[in-house]
Structures are given as C-alpha cells and as structure tokens.
Design an enzyme around this catalytic site. Structure first.
Site, PDB file in Angstrom:
ATOM      1  N   LYS A  78       2.817  11.797 -11.640  1.00  0.00           N
ATOM      2  CA  LYS A  78       1.956  10.683 -12.360  1.00  0.00           C
ATOM      3  C   LYS A  78       2.713   9.760 -12.539  1.00  0.00           C
ATOM      4  CE  LYS A  78      -1.234  13.442 -15.403  1.00  0.00           C
ATOM      5  NZ  LYS A  78      -2.277  13.883 -16.283  1.00  0.00           N
ATOM      6  N   LYS A 115       6.769  23.314 -14.697  1.00  0.00           N
ATOM      7  CA  LYS A 115       5.451  22.286 -13.969  1.00  0.00           C
ATOM      8  C   LYS A 115       4.692  22.462 -12.390  1.00  0.00           C
ATOM      9  CE  LYS A 115       4.339  17.644 -15.494  1.00  0.00           C
ATOM     10  NZ  LYS A 115       4.944  16.653 -16.152  1.00  0.00           N
ATOM     11  N   GLU A 159       9.804  19.431 -24.883  1.00  0.00           N
ATOM     12  CA  GLU A 159       8.571  19.298 -24.091  1.00  0.00           C
ATOM     13  C   GLU A 159       9.363  20.786 -23.299  1.00  0.00           C
ATOM     14  OE1 GLU A 159       5.751  17.927 -23.359  1.00  0.00           O
ATOM     15  OE2 GLU A 159       5.899  15.610 -24.625  1.00  0.00           O
ATOM     16  N   ASN A 213      -0.942  20.099 -22.191  1.00  0.00           N
ATOM     17  CA  ASN A 213      -0.786  19.366 -23.379  1.00  0.00           C
ATOM     18  C   ASN A 213      -1.017  19.617 -24.238  1.00  0.00           C
ATOM     19  OD1 ASN A 213      -1.391  16.869 -21.591  1.00  0.00           O
ATOM     20  ND2 ASN A 213      -3.615  17.222 -21.548  1.00  0.00           N
ATOM     21  N   ARG A 228       0.918  -1.148  -0.236  1.00  0.00           N
ATOM     22  CA  ARG A 228      -0.189   0.051   0.177  1.00  0.00           C
ATOM     23  C   ARG A 228       0.685   1.312  -0.546  1.00  0.00           C
ATOM     24  NH1 ARG A 228      -2.694  -3.266   3.868  1.00  0.00           N
ATOM     25  NH2 ARG A 228      -4.672  -4.197   2.443  1.00  0.00           N
ATOM     26  N   HIS A 256       7.987  10.857 -28.954  1.00  0.00           N
ATOM     27  CA  HIS A 256       6.505  11.138 -28.319  1.00  0.00           C
ATOM     28  C   HIS A 256       7.343  12.862 -28.875  1.00  0.00           C
ATOM     29  CE1 HIS A 256       4.011  12.527 -26.252  1.00  0.00           C
ATOM     30  NE2 HIS A 256       4.777  13.845 -25.109  1.00  0.00           N
ATOM     31  N   GLU A 259      -5.781  17.271 -12.144  1.00  0.00           N
ATOM     32  CA  GLU A 259      -6.575  17.544 -13.840  1.00  0.00           C
ATOM     33  C   GLU A 259      -7.524  17.932 -13.998  1.00  0.00           C
ATOM     34  OE1 GLU A 259      -5.515  14.461 -16.475  1.00  0.00           O
ATOM     35  OE2 GLU A 259      -3.578  16.761 -17.061  1.00  0.00           O
ATOM     36  N   HIS A 299      -0.417  18.620 -27.957  1.00  0.00           N
ATOM     37  CA  HIS A 299      -0.089  16.913 -27.558  1.00  0.00           C
ATOM     38  C   HIS A 299      -1.916  16.265 -28.639  1.00  0.00           C
ATOM     39  CE1 HIS A 299       2.659  17.848 -24.569  1.00  0.00           C
ATOM     40  NE2 HIS A 299       2.977  16.757 -24.660  1.00  0.00           N
ATOM     41  N   HIS A 321      -0.654  13.374 -30.517  1.00  0.00           N
ATOM     42  CA  HIS A 321      -0.708  11.995 -30.638  1.00  0.00           C
ATOM     43  C   HIS A 321      -1.278  11.874 -31.809  1.00  0.00           C
ATOM     44  CE1 HIS A 321      -0.936  12.700 -26.487  1.00  0.00           C
ATOM     45  NE2 HIS A 321       0.163  11.164 -25.926  1.00  0.00           N
ATOM     46  N   ARG A 323      -3.922  22.563 -15.404  1.00  0.00           N
ATOM     47  CA  ARG A 323      -3.220  21.038 -16.102  1.00  0.00           C
ATOM     48  C   ARG A 323      -2.991  21.238 -17.807  1.00  0.00           C
ATOM     49  NH1 ARG A 323      -0.687  16.295 -12.138  1.00  0.00           N
ATOM     50  NH2 ARG A 323       0.549  15.919 -13.444  1.00  0.00           N
TER      51      ARG A 323
HETATM   52  P1  NAD Z   1      12.469   5.825 -21.752  1.00  0.00           P
HETATM   53  O1  NAD Z   1      12.870   5.609 -20.033  1.00  0.00           O
HETATM   54  O2  NAD Z   1      12.611   4.650 -22.837  1.00  0.00           O
HETATM   55  O3  NAD Z   1      14.193   6.417 -22.162  1.00  0.00           O
HETATM   56  C1  NAD Z   1      14.807   6.530 -22.668  1.00  0.00           C
HETATM   57  C2  NAD Z   1      15.989   5.425 -23.794  1.00  0.00           C
HETATM   58  O4  NAD Z   1      17.187   6.370 -23.194  1.00  0.00           O
HETATM   59  C3  NAD Z   1      15.836   4.495 -22.904  1.00  0.00           C
HETATM   60  O5  NAD Z   1      16.758   2.809 -24.129  1.00  0.00           O
HETATM   61  C4  NAD Z   1      17.359   4.600 -21.608  1.00  0.00           C
HETATM   62  O6  NAD Z   1      17.363   3.231 -21.494  1.00  0.00           O
HETATM   63  C5  NAD Z   1      17.595   5.462 -21.962  1.00  0.00           C
HETATM   64  N1  NAD Z   1      18.518   6.396 -21.140  1.00  0.00           N
HETATM   65  C6  NAD Z   1      18.125   6.674 -20.227  1.00  0.00           C
HETATM   66  N2  NAD Z   1      18.914   7.226 -19.194  1.00  0.00           N
HETATM   67  C7  NAD Z   1      19.590   7.346 -20.301  1.00  0.00           C
HETATM   68  C8  NAD Z   1      21.659   7.926 -20.094  1.00  0.00           C
HETATM   69  N3  NAD Z   1      21.376   8.748 -19.314  1.00  0.00           N
HETATM   70  N4  NAD Z   1      21.769   8.115 -21.704  1.00  0.00           N
HETATM   71  C9  NAD Z   1      21.894   7.227 -22.289  1.00  0.00           C
HETATM   72  N5  NAD Z   1      20.540   6.527 -22.609  1.00  0.00           N
HETATM   73  C10 NAD Z   1      19.853   6.506 -21.214  1.00  0.00           C
HETATM   74  O7  NAD Z   1      11.433   7.057 -21.595  1.00  0.00           O
HETATM   75  P2  NAD Z   1      11.884   8.384 -21.503  1.00  0.00           P
HETATM   76  O8  NAD Z   1      11.728   9.643 -22.690  1.00  0.00           O
HETATM   77  O9  NAD Z   1      12.435   8.973 -20.633  1.00  0.00           O
HETATM   78  O10 NAD Z   1      10.018   8.620 -21.451  1.00  0.00           O
HETATM   79  C11 NAD Z   1       9.201   7.866 -21.848  1.00  0.00           C
HETATM   80  C12 NAD Z   1       8.502   7.544 -20.802  1.00  0.00           C
HETATM   81  O11 NAD Z   1       7.853   8.781 -19.891  1.00  0.00           O
HETATM   82  C13 NAD Z   1       6.809   7.635 -21.370  1.00  0.00           C
HETATM   83  O12 NAD Z   1       6.572   6.247 -20.828  1.00  0.00           O
HETATM   84  C14 NAD Z   1       5.751   8.435 -21.083  1.00  0.00           C
HETATM   85  O13 NAD Z   1       4.735   7.938 -21.105  1.00  0.00           O
HETATM   86  C15 NAD Z   1       6.445   8.846 -19.529  1.00  0.00           C
HETATM   87  N6  NAD Z   1       5.801  10.209 -19.036  1.00  0.00           N
HETATM   88  C16 NAD Z   1       5.486  10.084 -18.547  1.00  0.00           C
HETATM   89  C17 NAD Z   1       5.053  11.983 -17.826  1.00  0.00           C
HETATM   90  C18 NAD Z   1       4.038  11.613 -16.363  1.00  0.00           C
HETATM   91  O14 NAD Z   1       3.890  12.429 -16.339  1.00  0.00           O
HETATM   92  N7  NAD Z   1       4.916  10.452 -15.363  1.00  0.00           N
HETATM   93  C19 NAD Z   1       5.480  12.660 -18.401  1.00  0.00           C
HETATM   94  C20 NAD Z   1       5.774  12.614 -19.247  1.00  0.00           C
HETATM   95  C21 NAD Z   1       6.462  11.188 -20.336  1.00  0.00           C
HETATM   96 ZN    ZN Z   2       4.296  14.615 -23.270  1.00  0.00          ZN
END
Ligand code: NAD
Ligand code: ZN
Length: 358
Positions: free
Chosen positions: A142, A226, A184, A244, A120, A263, A236, A247, A251, A240
């Site tokens: 999130k 943010k 972003e 987007n 939990r 993305h 939201e 987006h 999307h 918030r």
């Molecule tokens: P990711 O975590 O897949 O990282 C991208 C790639 O970079 C991966 O292969 C990872 O292993 C590699 N990597 C990470 N750090 C590194 C470093 N310092 N040097 C070299 N390689 C490195 O992708 P991301 O773009 O970081 O995140 C995308 C995710 O974030 C999606 O799932 C999306 O839904 C989520 N997201 C969440 C929120 C939220 O509010 N929670 C907001 C935006 C995006």
């Molecule tokens: Zn985004």
C-alpha cells in the site's frame, strides 16, 4: 489458480538483517533493479544514511539522484508528490531507473506512490529505517499520500522489487518511535501467533534494548505474518482486516488527541481496551487476557494514563461507518493468537470498559 498466479507475479524478497543496507551497494551496482537510483530520504535519513550511501555509490561510479523531503507526515502530500515527479523528469529519469525509498513509513508511502506513478510505474525498492516501517508499512504494497479530506486517500497498491530491513538502523530511533513500532509488533502476536506473543514476553528486555539477534527475529516474524495475511487477501477482501486489531478504538483516541499521541501508542491503548472488552463479552478467557496484559506491560506499551473522556471516544467511534444500531464491526480476539471479525460487537461493552479504565 488465478489467485496464486497473482501472488507469484508480485512476489518479492524481504531481507531482514543487521547491516543489510550494505547489500544495496552491490545490488545497485549490478543494476538488476534499474540503472540510475533515485534515492528519496527525509532530512533525518539523509544525514543518517543517505549521504554515506551516495558516497559509497560514487566510489563505484554510480551517480544517483538524491531527493530530500521534510521529515514528518506533512510530506505525504500531493504537493511534495508532484515536486518529486518534476525533479525526476528534470533530471532525465526514465522507466529504466529505480526509486529507492530510504526512511520511515512517510518516505516509503510517498516514494512508492511516486514510483508507481512516474511514467506509469518504475521499479521501486524499500529500505525502511523505522521499526514501524520495517514491520508494517514496507510490507503489503500500500502506497499513498494524504489529501485534505483524509489520510491515505490518494494512492495505489504497488509492490517493491525488494525490501532491505536493516536492524542496525533502529539504534538511532527515538524511544517514542520504538514504542510506536512495538505497538504493531505485539499486534501480530495477538491476532495470529500465540507463540510469538509468548516469545515477546520472554524476550522483553532484549527487545527494549534492541538486541540485534532478537530484533532480527522479531522483525522477520512480523513480516512473515503480515505477508501471509496480505498474500491471502491482497486487495482487502476480508482477512486483511484482522491487521486492524486495536485500530478502530485507536483511531478514535488518535483523533481525540489531535494527533499528539503516536499512532502505535493509540493502537496500543486500543488493543488494551478491546482485549478487556472481548473478555467482558465472554469471548476471551481470563488467562488469555492476563497474557495480553503481561505482554503489553513488559514492553511498556500503553502503560501510562490516557487523558480521554470516554463519551468523546464513543462519539468519535459512532461517526465511523463501521458503527450501526449500537454495535460496531470490529476485530476481536477469541484467543491470544487468533483474531475474528465481529460484525456486531456491542458498543456498550466498549463504553463500560472505557468508563472503568479512564
Ligand atoms: P516517519 O517516516 O515519519 O518516521 C518517524 C521519524 O523518524 C521521522 O522524523 C524520521 O525522519 C525519523 N527516522 C526515520 N528513520 C530513523 C532512524 N533510523 N533513526 C532516527 N530517526 C529516524 O514515520 P513512521 O512511523 O516510520 O511511518 C508512519 C507512516 O507510515 C504514516 O504516514 C502511516 O500512514 C504509514 N503507514 C503505512 C502503512 C502501509 O501499509 N503503507 C502501514 C502503517 C503505517
Ligand atoms: Zn497501525
């Protein structure tokens, strides 16, 4: 004031600095966030940061549990989520321990959901290592995994105790990941801070070469914007939604590309299209559109062509629940630095823009 109280209850520090990951060692040794650290990485961040962190902690007689998931979006699944929980139980992890998310947004979203669910909820700290995770996913609370019906459909709001954003981690990121994060970054300037948009323009070269001082300022400002938006609207309700910007169209492009484009890249194209549409609709001045375009051009965002069919993008957008009677609920700009929610933005203006651009 109930809203404010909620805000303070959930408040936490975001540390942005070159080398700040080193602060993890004394902080984990002091056990202020929990006893045994459960460090969750993907294959890449394990090699880049995880193993050396474990070594340093071992010197301090701390023996963390290191869990590694495959790199990439596919790890944000209920299967991987379940296997992490099982592994923690097997290792005897208790509510007094702490989850450390060491990686990009995938690791952060997944680990946060694990932390929020295990017994939990146990403490959780974020060490975001991609630009996107530093400026976006690690801030706002999130956390989620994907289910076959939809991305992020299984999750919760769960705040970390602290975020460590180490600028030096960015130096190993592939260019594509940097550009995805920059999509972003500029978004924050466009929706909330004109001066920041101008700063990005003036410092584009230093940003693209990942100058540590400039990038620290950039990441910190994005987190501030943010956090400010989110703290005024944690679950939201309305505000918030300005996050987007770009987006809705983005999307549709992302879906159209079969997720081949990143993305941030899709959002960057989305912002270019929407800014032009806002100008065409008479909301955004010519000079502000020019500023918007200059920022994107100088940072090499969505500068290449895009192999899309406008009719298909329109079709995908129309499937969205935000579309009704020829108009769409969308984040629009009336100035660079100020977003508004338009409840009935005419789809035909977006279509006209798409036809002109692609
Ligand atoms: P990711 O975590 O897949 O990282 C991208 C790639 O970079 C991966 O292969 C990872 O292993 C590699 N990597 C990470 N750090 C590194 C470093 N310092 N040097 C070299 N390689 C490195 O992708 P991301 O773009 O970081 O995140 C995308 C995710 O974030 C999606 O799932 C999306 O839904 C989520 N997201 C969440 C929120 C939220 O509010 N929670 C907001 C935006 C995006
Ligand atoms: Zn985004």
């Amino acid at each position: 004031d109930v809203a404010l109280k909620g805000e303070f209850d959930n408040s936490y520090e975001i540390l942005v600095e070159d080398g700040v990951m080193d602060n993890l060692i004394p902080d984990l040794c002091s056990r202020k966030f929990g006893r045994t650290p459960v460090v969750i990485c993907d294959e890449n961040t394990r090699e880049l940061f995880g193993l050396s962190l474990i070594e340093k902690l071992a010197l301090e007689n701390i023996d963390p549990l290191l869990l590694t998931v495959p790199a990439g979006e596919k790890s944000k699944s209920l299967d991987v989520f379940g296997s992490l929980l099982e592994a923690m139980l097997e290792a005897g992890i208790t509510r007094q321990d702490v989850v450390v998310a060491l990686g990009g947004g995938v690791v952060g979203d997944l680990s946060g959901y694990v932390a929020g669910s295990y017994m939990r909820g146990i403490n959780f700290i974020q060490v975001p290592t991609t630009l996107l995770s530093q400026v976006d996913s690690a801030v706002g609370g999130k956390v989620a995994v994907n289910i076959s019906g939809g991305k992020n459909y299984c999750g919760m709001f769960y705040q970390p105790k602290r975020v460590y954003s180490d600028i030096s981690a960015l130096s190993t990121l592939p260019e594509r990941e940097i550009l995805s994060g920059l999509g972003e970054v500029v978004k924050y300037g466009f929706i909330a801070d004109r001066k920041f948009a101008e700063y990005l323009l003036d410092n584009a070269d230093k940003i693209l070469s990942l100058d540590k001082e400039v990038m620290s300022a950039v990441v910190a400002r994005c987190c501030e914007i943010k956090a400010d938006v989110v703290s005024r609207d944690e679950k939201e309700g309305g505000l918030r939604r300005i996050l987007n910007y770009g987006h809705t169209v983005g999307h549709a492009i992302e879906t159209f590309s079969g997720y081949k484009l990143s993305h941030g890249e899709c959002v960057a194209h989305g912002m270019r299209i929407v800014a032009r549409a806002c100008n065409r609709a008479g909301m955004l001045s010519d000079s502000d559109l020019k500023l918007h375009q200059n920022v994107m051009d100088r940072l090499s965002l969505a500068t290449g062509g895009l192999n899309i069919r406008p009719a298909d993008i329109m079709e995908l957008m129309k499937r969205d629940k935000k579309v009704k009677d020829g108009s769409v609920v969308m984040v629009a700009l009336d100035k660079v630095g100020h977003a508004v929610i338009s409840d009935d933005f005419p789809l035909e203006i977006i279509e006209a823009e798409l036809n002109e651009m692609y």
